[in-house]
Design a protein around this motif. Structure first.
Motif, mmCIF file in Angstrom:
data_model
loop_
_atom_site.group_PDB
_atom_site.id
_atom_site.type_symbol
_atom_site.label_atom_id
_atom_site.label_comp_id
_atom_site.label_asym_id
_atom_site.label_seq_id
_atom_site.Cartn_x
_atom_site.Cartn_y
_atom_site.Cartn_z
ATOM 1 N N ARG A 218 0.828 -1.209 0.000
ATOM 2 C CA ARG A 218 0.000 0.000 0.000
ATOM 3 C C ARG A 218 0.864 1.262 0.000
ATOM 4 N N ALA B 104 2.385 1.697 -3.318
ATOM 5 C CA ALA B 104 1.421 2.131 -4.326
ATOM 6 C C ALA B 104 1.153 3.634 -4.251
ATOM 7 N N VAL B 105 0.931 4.142 -3.052
ATOM 8 C CA VAL B 105 0.600 5.568 -2.988
ATOM 9 C C VAL B 105 1.822 6.452 -3.170
ATOM 10 N N ARG C 108 2.436 6.568 -6.721
ATOM 11 C CA ARG C 108 1.439 7.365 -7.417
ATOM 12 C C ARG C 108 1.673 8.853 -7.269
ATOM 13 N N PHE C 109 2.068 9.249 -6.053
ATOM 14 C CA PHE C 109 2.137 10.682 -5.780
ATOM 15 C C PHE C 109 3.546 11.244 -5.809
ATOM 16 N N ARG D 146 -4.124 8.308 2.837
ATOM 17 C CA ARG D 146 -4.517 7.703 1.562
ATOM 18 C C ARG D 146 -4.631 6.188 1.629
ATOM 19 N N THR D 147 -4.093 5.580 2.649
ATOM 20 C CA THR D 147 -4.152 4.119 2.729
ATOM 21 C C THR D 147 -5.073 3.635 3.837
ATOM 22 N N GLU D 148 -5.585 4.580 4.634
ATOM 23 C CA GLU D 148 -6.401 4.220 5.800
ATOM 24 C C GLU D 148 -5.633 3.357 6.789
ATOM 25 N N ALA E 3 1.827 2.293 -14.614
ATOM 26 C CA ALA E 3 1.808 2.246 -13.160
ATOM 27 C C ALA E 3 1.391 3.582 -12.554
ATOM 28 N N ALA E 4 1.717 4.666 -13.231
ATOM 29 C CA ALA E 4 1.445 5.982 -12.658
ATOM 30 C C ALA E 4 -0.047 6.239 -12.477
ATOM 31 N N PHE F 158 -2.264 4.168 -11.445
ATOM 32 C CA PHE F 158 -2.935 3.287 -10.499
ATOM 33 C C PHE F 158 -3.409 4.014 -9.255
ATOM 34 N N LEU G 197 -4.955 3.398 -5.632
ATOM 35 C CA LEU G 197 -5.233 2.395 -4.608
ATOM 36 C C LEU G 197 -6.687 2.426 -4.176
ATOM 37 N N TYR H 103 -8.417 -3.545 -1.956
ATOM 38 C CA TYR H 103 -8.229 -2.490 -0.970
ATOM 39 C C TYR H 103 -9.570 -1.993 -0.432
#
Lengths: 164, 164
Positions: free
Chosen positions: A48, A51-52, A55-56, A67-69, B8-9, B11, B13, B19
């Motif tokens: 997780r 992933a974030v 992404r960011f 963002r992932t809780e 990938a960018a 994606f 979550l 999730y």
DNA sequence: TGCATCCGGTTTCATTTGCAACTAATCCAT
DNA sequence: ATGGATTAGTTGCAAATGAAACCGGATGCA
């Protein structure tokens, strides 16, 4: 006496939504973890974060937590583990001495780019089992009940907070 | 290069079903645990054991494991804890010296009868947030995806087990 | 019968988790 | 500025978990 809709003897765990939801979530998490996370040597929590942050670009641990809780402790540990594995780098935030900045390393970016398609493939496999419209409906209703649960959870039932 | 559906960018979550499912399940489990289980001093695992033993009268630990999707270790521990709390009684199985029989004590029955309506009330509160038809649909689709995930999980992808 | 195997259940041990306490840095009101 | 309350993040500790080892008791078969 009247037929009691709440008679305990009638209760079927298998038809209890929190139970069904938990079973489904566990099954799918295990599936995901076993197939992909394990292959890259990372846990779900680490996935997780990866992933974030992927992404960011750059994110504080707090930002990741939102963002992932995940709670901040879990983020902190997952991040430490990713740093240890050489997938993440953590630096001081020049703006705020307490905060940290998280970024993927080159290897982290590589894993990120490798794992995302796997995640998408798993989702595709899951959705392949059902009608596309049903799939969309499931996601919409899931989000709805999730939001509703959050609303029920957060505020203590009843009165407004006392005036300070 | 072609626009890559698996970039990938892109994606997110928050839009990844495993999730979303996990977040929803955790929220609702916490809600349930905090509101009701905690009030009766039992954990979710214990609640599950209580529910199925209450439902079936007498059950072996293995039978509980099947019906709750918990592994036998978890059942064993939850049962031990319930016995400790005086809600469950465990006796030898006259048919089979290895097996055990689980039954609720009087107190266990009391808790069972008290907690089931609470569980139903929580479910009612959750479903109150949405259209009744949607609620039914959600449960149906959830069961469907759950079953599909199980099918994907169980058998190793591919060939039949080697002849022994 | 005697022995290898299997099965139900419990225990052990190494991780993982969650909560609360803690450190360090910022904010804010005086 | 200065001290008290907040906030960001980490750490410690106790409870929960999962995997594998373990302990009878049952079963199959020579």
């Amino acid at each position: 006496m009247k037929p009691d809709a709440t008679a305990a003897a009638d209760f079927l765990l298998e038809a209890f939504l929190p139970y069904e939801l938990s079973v489904a979530a566990n099954r799918i998490s295990r599936l995901f973890a076993r197939r992909y996370s394990a292959e890259f040597g990372i846990s779900i929590a680490e996935w997780r974060v990866l992933a974030v942050v992927g992404r960011f670009g750059t994110l504080s641990p707090g930002g990741v937590a939102e963002r992932t809780e995940m709670d901040k402790v879990k983020v902190s540990r997952a991040a430490a583990s990713l740093v240890e594995a050489g997938l993440l780098e953590q630096s001081a935030d020049p703006q705020d001495g307490r905060a940290r900045r998280l970024r993927l390393t080159a290897r982290g970016t590589g894993v990120h780019q490798a794992i995302i398609p796997r995640a998408r493939a798993l989702e595709a496999q899951l959705s392949a089992g059902m009608d596309p419209g049903d799939w969309a409906t499931l996601r919409r209703l899931l989000r709805q009940v999730s939001a509703h649960a959050q609303a029920l959870d957060d505020p203590e039932p009843g009165r407004a907070p006392a005036v300070p």
